[in-house]
Scaffold this active site. Structure first.
Site, PDB file in Angstrom:
ATOM      1  N   HIS A   1      -3.305   3.717  -0.863  1.00  0.00           N
ATOM      2  CA  HIS A   1      -4.388   3.596   0.127  1.00  0.00           C
ATOM      3  C   HIS A   1      -5.649   2.942  -0.457  1.00  0.00           C
ATOM      4  O   HIS A   1      -6.632   3.590  -0.790  1.00  0.00           O
ATOM      5  CB  HIS A   1      -4.702   4.911   0.826  1.00  0.00           C
TER       6      HIS A   1
ATOM      7  N   ASP B   1      -0.385   8.055   6.040  1.00  0.00           N
ATOM      8  CA  ASP B   1      -0.934   9.150   5.245  1.00  0.00           C
ATOM      9  C   ASP B   1      -1.037  10.408   6.118  1.00  0.00           C
ATOM     10  O   ASP B   1      -1.911  11.253   5.930  1.00  0.00           O
ATOM     11  CB  ASP B   1      -2.301   8.788   4.667  1.00  0.00           C
TER      12      ASP B   1
ATOM     13  N   ILE C   1     -12.005  13.655   3.324  1.00  0.00           N
ATOM     14  CA  ILE C   1     -10.917  13.279   4.225  1.00  0.00           C
ATOM     15  C   ILE C   1      -9.603  13.752   3.619  1.00  0.00           C
ATOM     16  O   ILE C   1      -9.357  13.590   2.414  1.00  0.00           O
ATOM     17  CB  ILE C   1     -10.894  11.761   4.453  1.00  0.00           C
TER      18      ILE C   1
END
Length: 381
Positions: free
Chosen positions: A213, A271, A305
């Site tokens: 990511h 994800d 997050i």
């Protein structure tokens, strides 16, 4: 669910990395046997001009529908797979998060059964060999310096199904562990890293070929200290993952990465974590408590997050509508390129004769209206 021994899908807008054409395709025994343009040579199942794209390939997914791959629980893992299948993901890698090594080995051994059954395309260890300074939603107490021997044990536990490991390139033992991974046929990804530009380059030279990511859990681009982002983007040996949910990465940065890496080196991932497909509330990601509000997952403690509630069809639509990709480019980054990363492009990732009949039927608004996997409609249009 209906099993199709032989069927022709006609009146379809077939999307490939090379373009879009009106035509038809024939499926026999789970594989595409013919793809043609114009009217079909025989009567078939008319798709009424709807788009047909290859089944989505998600190389980084932690779960959904209440199932969390890091637990290794097979029953709830099947629920997660079924949820993402409804959203067009026909090939998926199960991602684990940092935890005790014996727990990771046990989870991998359990998920390997689902790989044996063809439900998963492999296992991804996203940790524990990552930076404490960039661990995001991973338990910092579970992090370890990379060890080639220890990782070899994790690979053994996965019984040939370990596909990828994420490693912070700056850690002691990282380069040797990257080499161990590549030598074992495992993709070495660089991420959750506080590495410098030069340390990242060393990780790539050792065999790192995926950016976990991109942008997230790594230093921001700097004009004096470019860090890992620049090193990963500029090297043509590296494929970059992007979480295209509108939360993790600004659309302008999605476009920047795509402009540099192009469709051949960019993959969209979800994800996704266990709350995907469910209502807001408090959930788990590994050992960490996660609060989901407005569909956004953040750690209860600290607010980092914590994965996403994204599905691949949403990532596909955002790629076209927000990032400005063409349909063909969107197919590349959600199907063709991730299939290549996994070494599966000979059997999936595009719609072509000889490949698995993994298909997604999309409306004019790019909403999922049908899903076929291996010639079986799991959602019939």
């Amino acid at each position: 669910m209906s099993i199709t021994a032989s069927v022709t899908l006609s009146d379809a807008r077939i999307v490939s990395p090379e373009g879009v054409h009106d035509g038809w395709l024939t499926i026999e025994d789970g594989r595409v046997t013919h793809v043609g343009q114009g009217p079909a040579p025989r009567d078939g199942h008319s798709l009424g001009g709807r788009h047909v794209v290859p089944g989505f390939v998600d190389i980084h997914n932690h779960g959904g529908a209440g199932g969390s791959f890091p637990t290794g629980d097979q029953e709830t893992a099947r629920d997660a797979i079924a949820l993402h299948r409804k959203h067009g993901t026909t090939t998926m890698v199960a991602s684990l998060v940092s935890g005790p090594v014996n727990g990771l080995a046990a989870a991998a051994a359990s998920l390997a059964d689902l790989c044996d059954d063809g439900l998963l395309a492999g296992i991804h260890f996203e940790g524990p060999y990552i930076s404490k300074d960039r661990c995001g939603a991973h338990d910092p107490t579970a992090l370890r310096d990379p060890s080639p021997g220890e990782f070899a044990g994790l690979v053994k536990a996965g019984r040939g199904h370990v596909r990828m490991v994420t490693i912070a390139a700056e850690l002691p033992g990282a380069l040797d562990t990257i080499r161990e991974a590549v030598g074992s046929g495992v993709i070495a990804a660089i991420g959750h890293s506080d590495a410098t530009f030069e340390q990242t380059q060393a990780g790539i030279e050792a065999g790192g070929s995926v950016a976990t990511h991109l942008y997230n859990a790594m230093p921001a681009l700097g004009h004096r200290a470019p860090g890992p982002i620049a090193a990963l983007l500029e090297d043509e040996r590296v494929t970059v993952e992007l979480i295209n949910d509108g939360v993790h990465v600004h659309p302008a940065m999605i476009k920047l990465a795509f402009d540099v890496a192009g469709p051949g080196r960019t993959v969209l991932i979800t994800d996704a974590m266990m709350a995907t497909g469910l209502s807001d509330g408090v959930y788990k990601l590994g050992s960490m408590d996660v609060n989901v509000a407005g569909g956004v997952a953040r750690l209860v403690e600290g607010g980092s997050i914590a994965g996403s509630t994204l599905t691949m069809d949403v990532a596909f639509r955002r790629a076209v509508r927000v990032a400005g990709l063409t349909l063909s480019e969107a197919v590349s980054v959600t199907s063709a390129t991730p299939a290549r990363v996994l070494g599966l492009s000979d059997r999936l990732g595009t719609i072509a004769a000889g490949k698995f009949a993994d298909l997604v039927v999309l409306s004019a608004d790019l909403e999922v209206e049908g899903v076929m996997r291996r010639g079986i409609w799991t959602t019939e249009p």
